[in-house]
Design a protein around this motif. Sequence first.
Motif, PDB file in Angstrom:
ATOM      1  N   ASN A  57      28.331  11.551  37.301  1.00  8.74           N
ATOM      2  CA  ASN A  57      27.036  11.521  37.973  1.00  8.74           C
ATOM      3  C   ASN A  57      25.904  11.590  36.951  1.00  8.74           C
ATOM      4  O   ASN A  57      25.966  12.368  36.001  1.00  8.74           O
ATOM      5  CB  ASN A  57      26.907  12.703  38.943  1.00  8.74           C
ATOM      6  CG  ASN A  57      27.746  12.517  40.189  1.00  8.74           C
ATOM      7  OD1 ASN A  57      27.957  11.392  40.640  1.00  8.74           O
ATOM      8  ND2 ASN A  57      28.239  13.605  40.752  1.00  8.74           N
ATOM      9  N   GLY A  58      24.871  10.766  37.167  1.00  9.89           N
ATOM     10  CA  GLY A  58      23.725  10.778  36.265  1.00  9.89           C
ATOM     11  C   GLY A  58      23.930  10.004  34.982  1.00  9.89           C
ATOM     12  O   GLY A  58      23.078  10.028  34.091  1.00  9.89           O
ATOM     13  N   ALA A  59      25.046   9.278  34.882  1.00  6.09           N
ATOM     14  CA  ALA A  59      25.342   8.555  33.636  1.00  6.09           C
ATOM     15  C   ALA A  59      24.492   7.305  33.477  1.00  6.09           C
ATOM     16  O   ALA A  59      24.304   6.814  32.363  1.00  6.09           O
ATOM     17  CB  ALA A  59      26.823   8.179  33.587  1.00  6.09           C
ATOM     18  N   GLY A  60      23.996   6.739  34.591  1.00  4.20           N
ATOM     19  CA  GLY A  60      23.186   5.530  34.524  1.00  4.20           C
ATOM     20  C   GLY A  60      23.787   4.340  35.268  1.00  4.20           C
ATOM     21  O   GLY A  60      23.294   3.214  35.133  1.00  4.20           O
ATOM     22  N   LYS A  61      24.818   4.565  36.076  1.00 10.23           N
ATOM     23  CA  LYS A  61      25.492   3.462  36.772  1.00 10.23           C
ATOM     24  C   LYS A  61      24.554   2.760  37.757  1.00 10.23           C
ATOM     25  O   LYS A  61      24.382   1.539  37.688  1.00 10.23           O
ATOM     26  CB  LYS A  61      26.723   3.981  37.527  1.00 10.23           C
ATOM     27  CG  LYS A  61      27.773   4.664  36.667  1.00 10.23           C
ATOM     28  CD  LYS A  61      29.010   5.009  37.473  1.00 10.23           C
ATOM     29  CE  LYS A  61      28.734   5.978  38.614  1.00 10.23           C
ATOM     30  NZ  LYS A  61      28.280   7.310  38.143  1.00 10.23           N
ATOM     31  N   SER A  62      23.985   3.520  38.680  1.00 12.66           N
ATOM     32  CA  SER A  62      23.135   2.911  39.707  1.00 12.66           C
ATOM     33  C   SER A  62      21.881   2.296  39.096  1.00 12.66           C
ATOM     34  O   SER A  62      21.406   1.249  39.556  1.00 12.66           O
ATOM     35  CB  SER A  62      22.752   3.956  40.763  1.00 12.66           C
ATOM     36  OG  SER A  62      23.893   4.378  41.486  1.00 12.66           O
ATOM     37  N   THR A  63      21.346   2.925  38.062  1.00 14.68           N
ATOM     38  CA  THR A  63      20.170   2.364  37.388  1.00 14.68           C
ATOM     39  C   THR A  63      20.493   1.002  36.795  1.00 14.68           C
ATOM     40  O   THR A  63      19.695   0.054  36.891  1.00 14.68           O
ATOM     41  CB  THR A  63      19.681   3.314  36.275  1.00 14.68           C
ATOM     42  OG1 THR A  63      19.330   4.575  36.853  1.00 14.68           O
ATOM     43  CG2 THR A  63      18.468   2.743  35.562  1.00 14.68           C
ATOM     44  N   THR A  64      21.667   0.876  36.198  1.00 13.57           N
ATOM     45  CA  THR A  64      22.083  -0.414  35.640  1.00 13.57           C
ATOM     46  C   THR A  64      22.184  -1.466  36.743  1.00 13.57           C
ATOM     47  O   THR A  64      21.677  -2.589  36.598  1.00 13.57           O
ATOM     48  CB  THR A  64      23.445  -0.301  34.932  1.00 13.57           C
ATOM     49  OG1 THR A  64      23.391   0.730  33.951  1.00 13.57           O
ATOM     50  CG2 THR A  64      23.807  -1.607  34.250  1.00 13.57           C
TER      51      THR A  64
END
Length: 325
Positions: A57-64
């Motif tokens: 969680n919070g790694a940047g998946k959805s942002t990417t």
Amino acid sequence: MIEARHLYKEFKTPAVKGGRFSGVRTLFSREYRVKEAVRDISFQVLPGEFVGYIGPNGAGKSTTIKMLTGILHPSSGEVRIRGLNPHRERRKAVQQLGVVFGQRSQLWWDLPVKDSYDILAHMYRVPAELKKQRLERFAELLNLPEFWDTPVRKLSLGQRMRADLAAAMLHDPDLLFLDEPTIGLDVHAKQGIREFLRQLNKEYGKTILLTTHDMDDIEQLCSRVMVINHGALSYDGTVAELRERIGLPAVITVTYRGGCQIPVLEQPGPVYRIVSAEGETLRIEADLRAMGVMELIKELGTWGEIADLSIEGPDFEEVVRRFSE
């Protein structure tokens, strides 16, 4: 199909200092806190690939995903979807892609499911005959008729996800982005979604990029996996290569016919160790990078006559956790 070049995304929030009303004063100040969500990510996805994009969680998946689909603009870097920039050529780019966000629906909440499809077909300029053909195909694969006339707000989570997948594919895009499509679903519903995605990829040649926390999704569907951690891409390769890179042991369960001669149980070797011995069955942890499967079986065969043997790879969730540490 997808090309990401040096993607970087930061979010700025007003800096809050000490004091009861300091939050009001920061509205007029120029002091910000900067959070780096994605840091210098580059990759390519080829036509027909099924790629898992995973991380904590919070790694940047959805942002990417949001940058790739044009929802968010990157702070720097560039995206190409079939050669198109989804931010500058949005109308053309969205015709090439479908998007499903597991916790958000693109369907109209108070309308029956079939009415949402009518609206989406009009938005994407899908001719009536093509819409009919595609919905007939999806109806069979996803069992849509059971809730065809039901308002979206009354659908179960599994039904809504099936309806959303059909909606995302209604304009027949070549590329599908899925952000947590099986979140909150029961085992039966997950399996139905996976089978549909497998058919889209194998039979219809659709390119799919999937983010998920369900490691079964990755193992059952993906030919390639990318791991993101703290906003940076830390791995890009196959599931098997990821397991091997971490070096977690495989577990071998072997049952002997008539017992076996165990060599020095209390002194495990560098390649394998005996975890437990119950009756005629042994459980052994082995580093298959150091000793091949056939070599190990041959070694175990010198202990006695093997009646049954099974090999389990290391738990994939543990592999990803170790990699993200």
